[in-house]
Write an enzyme that holds these catalytic residues in place. Sequence first.
Site, PDB file in Angstrom:
ATOM      1  CB  CYS A  58      -1.036   0.063   1.128  1.00  0.00           C
ATOM      2  SG  CYS A  58      -0.169   0.078   2.666  1.00  0.00           S
ATOM      3  CB  THR A 194     -10.517 -12.188   4.886  1.00  0.00           C
ATOM      4  OG1 THR A 194     -10.699 -13.080   4.050  1.00  0.00           O
ATOM      5  CG2 THR A 194     -11.909 -11.807   5.669  1.00  0.00           C
ATOM      6  N   GLY A 195      -7.433 -11.054   3.191  1.00  0.00           N
ATOM      7  CA  GLY A 195      -5.985 -11.180   3.199  1.00  0.00           C
ATOM      8  C   GLY A 195      -5.246 -10.854   4.305  1.00  0.00           C
TER       9      GLY A 195
END
Length: 409
Positions: A58, A194-195
């Site tokens: 990110c 839900t990684g």
Amino acid sequence: MEINRPLNISNFFIAGINYKKTDAGTRGQFAVNSDQYSNVFDIASSFELDSFFIVSTCNRTEIYGFADRPEHLINLLCTQTLGTAEAFKSLAYIKSGEKAVEHLFNVGAGLDSQILGDYEIIGQIKQAVKFARERGFINCFLERLVNCVLQTSKTIKNDTALSGGTVSVSFAAVQYIKSHFENITDKKILLVGTGKIGRNTCKNLVDYLGTTNITLVNRSEEKAAKLAAELNLKYAPIDNLEACIADADIILTATTSAEPTILSVHLKDNGEKLIIDLSVPNNVESSVIGMPGITLINVDELAKLKDETLQKREAEAPKAKMIIAEQMAEFMAWHQMRKNAPALNAIKTKLNQISADQQFAVKTASVCPLVKIEVKIQRVINSIAAKMRSHNRQGCHYIEAINEFMNAG
């Protein structure tokens, strides 16, 4: 296609963009998911590349590898991104040789993270390199370098407080929620994705907010169900996403989807909501910004949160840099000796030829049996290797080794 490029450190490059010059939206144009990463290796040989890996998180997208020019790495990377190679070059930092090595050490230590000391980056590096190694794109230089970076990161974590306390983007999201809601237990929370980041966020929600009023949604329903069972939460299939959004007070999204999952149409006339977008690319449609009753926060805004833990981490940064300097020196010494390996092998071959000469063998047989000759050769090689570490005079060392061998008892 085999690339016969000399393994010269000057051909080692890192090209990347990160949070320092680009916002989350721009970084999203250059994010690389697992399918795109796999595609990169399929076409790498046509870009004359045979050893590289890509770190896409990110906070950054970076490509590390060996090339004749860094543009080869950038052009390969951008075959899989929404953004163009030209746009990437205009935003990118490019480093080569020892500077590129130092950059990877700093990234692995968390010194270059958006939240100082964020330890999640080292797992992301390991996964990126593992992916490349399985496809045969990690040479001996990168293997050694990454192992040194991993060990250095571990030493910094154990010997300093750079990663002390609990600070990460996912934890910052929890802090934000706590600061904006007095009573969280009656708030309905929806977590989409839900990684790894989603999983960490979910655990932080349970541990630090003390609530299980959380519904999990994931494209793979099985993964959501497994995590929900582990933490005693609810889950729903992706087909029910719109209803889950309408019902939630707080929504967190942490997916790797290239397209927005949460749309403005999902939120219209559905009451006040706090939405925290932990995804890059952004996972919430941009038209959501400014909608009545909707508060939207992304990773860049979360990273601005400062607290006492971060101040303590900043005080530990000099210790971490000292550890990096020591480990880098060892790595560069290894690289230097690897450069000298051909000369040392040539010297050793010549000494073995001399020792095999019949006249020399007769002359020395009484005082220097074969076993002693082998020990003597290795002693000379070790001596020359030590001298090579401090003096780059390979031709002189070659002559010196022969003289030393002939004269030694």
